[in-house]
Design a protein around this motif. Structure first.
Motif, short mmCIF file in Angstrom:
data_model
loop_
_atom_site.label_atom_id
_atom_site.label_comp_id
_atom_site.label_asym_id
_atom_site.label_seq_id
_atom_site.Cartn_x
_atom_site.Cartn_y
_atom_site.Cartn_z
N UNK A 30 -8.65 -3.46 3.03
CA UNK A 30 -9.95 -3.85 2.52
C UNK A 30 -10.20 -5.29 2.96
N UNK A 31 -11.30 -5.50 3.68
CA UNK A 31 -11.63 -6.83 4.17
C UNK A 31 -12.23 -7.66 3.03
N UNK A 32 -11.69 -8.84 2.82
CA UNK A 32 -12.08 -9.66 1.67
C UNK A 32 -13.46 -10.27 1.84
N UNK A 33 -13.78 -10.68 3.05
CA UNK A 33 -15.03 -11.41 3.30
C UNK A 33 -15.99 -10.51 4.07
N UNK A 34 -17.07 -10.04 3.42
CA UNK A 34 -18.03 -9.17 4.09
C UNK A 34 -18.85 -9.93 5.12
N UNK A 35 -18.64 -11.23 5.25
CA UNK A 35 -19.29 -12.00 6.30
C UNK A 35 -18.62 -11.83 7.64
N UNK A 36 -17.45 -11.14 7.67
CA UNK A 36 -16.77 -10.86 8.93
C UNK A 36 -17.63 -9.88 9.73
N UNK A 38 -18.84 -7.29 12.84
CA UNK A 38 -18.21 -6.19 13.55
C UNK A 38 -17.54 -6.70 14.83
N UNK A 39 -18.20 -7.62 15.52
CA UNK A 39 -17.61 -8.19 16.73
C UNK A 39 -16.29 -8.88 16.42
N UNK A 40 -16.25 -9.67 15.34
CA UNK A 40 -15.03 -10.38 14.97
C UNK A 40 -13.92 -9.41 14.60
N UNK A 41 -14.27 -8.31 13.93
CA UNK A 41 -13.27 -7.33 13.54
C UNK A 41 -12.66 -6.66 14.77
N UNK A 42 -13.50 -6.29 15.73
CA UNK A 42 -13.01 -5.66 16.95
C UNK A 42 -12.14 -6.63 17.74
N UNK A 43 -12.60 -7.88 17.85
CA UNK A 43 -11.83 -8.87 18.60
C UNK A 43 -10.50 -9.19 17.93
N UNK A 44 -10.51 -9.27 16.60
CA UNK A 44 -9.29 -9.58 15.86
C UNK A 44 -8.22 -8.53 16.10
N UNK A 45 -8.59 -7.25 15.99
CA UNK A 45 -7.58 -6.20 16.18
C UNK A 45 -7.11 -6.17 17.62
N UNK A 46 -7.97 -6.56 18.57
CA UNK A 46 -7.55 -6.58 19.97
C UNK A 46 -6.47 -7.63 20.19
#
Length: 252
Positions: A30-36, A38-46
């Protein structure tokens, strides 16, 4: 800039049919900050995949994405397939105890971006009842046939011997072109319970949760090893390609 102009091309090392896998890991985050974004989420997992996808025995990973319209939670995580059950267990041990990210360094599971992190290790093709092996062998054939009939691209039948939970992981083919309306239709059509009903009736199971959602990326270690693409983005360009302009600290 993008890491590749064609993120779903040049995939190697994977063929249709049975996968000789004996272990699986599922992770719910569960992501704590909904300000994250979609681009940041994809880049982070990469960024994380550059290390994590080299772990022993890993075959592939699905990265899901689900926004809960009732609770407001942003859910992600992963579904990892491994050569052996031992490799799956060791992956969780390593990811929880050894793998560190960011500056300053923190344990992967303790990132500020994560509100909660839960994981489970599964055996594939097994069951908890006394006559588990013959029963599951026959059930798997039925599950596989039903999945193919229902347009599923893959099906995993999972069992956790420590909790006696049975898991069913389905991935469905994308229908039509990659546009928002088509993505919404795919997600709606994936709410398919026929296989779950079959398992529940045969094994006397109670449903615990449903994580139906869009898959953002697929990690493909075997393709990378064969000189092909290291990942695929099924809903590109509806969801963005990976960007080089990412710094982990910007999402915290």
């Amino acid at each position: 800039m993008s890491t590749s102009s064609e993120p779903n091309q040049n995939i190697r090392g994977y063929e249709p049919g049975e996968i000789a896998a004996k272990g699986c890991v599922t992770v719910d985050i569960v992501i704590a900050d909904l300000g994250v974004t979609l681009q940041a989420l994809i880049d982070s997992q990469y960024v994380d995949s550059k290390t994590m996808s080299h772990r022993p025995g890993i075959i592939l990973k699905y990265l899901p994405y689900l926004y809960d319209g009732i609770t407001g939670k942003l859910l992600t995580g992963g579904l990892y397939l491994f050569d052996t059950y031992e490799d799956a267990k060791d992956y969780i041990r390593w990811a929880s105890e050894e793998f560190e990210v960011g500056e300053p360094k923190v344990k992967f599971t303790e990132q500020p971006m994560f509100k909660s992190f839960t994981d489970q290790v599964w055996k594939t093709w097994s069951c908890s009842e006394p006559d588990a092996e013959p029963k599951l062998q026959s059930l798997y054939a039925k599950v596989k046939n039903a999945a193919e009939t229902g347009n599923a691209a893959s099906v995993w039948l999972l069992y956790d011997p420590s909790t006696r939970k049975v898991g069913l992981q389905l991935a469905f083919r994308k229908q039509g072109v990659a546009e928002p309306s088509a993505a919404a239709r795919d997600l709606r059509d994936a709410g398919w319970t026929a296989l779950g009903d079959v398992l529940s009736q045969q094994l006397h199971l109670k449903p615990l949760f449903d994580r139906t959602g869009v898959l953002l990326t697929l990690w493909l270690p075997r393709s990378r090893a064969a000189g092909g693409s290291e990942l695929a983005i099924p809903y590109y360009p509806v969801v963005p390609d990976i960007s080089h302009n990412y710094f982990r600290g910007s999402t915290h």
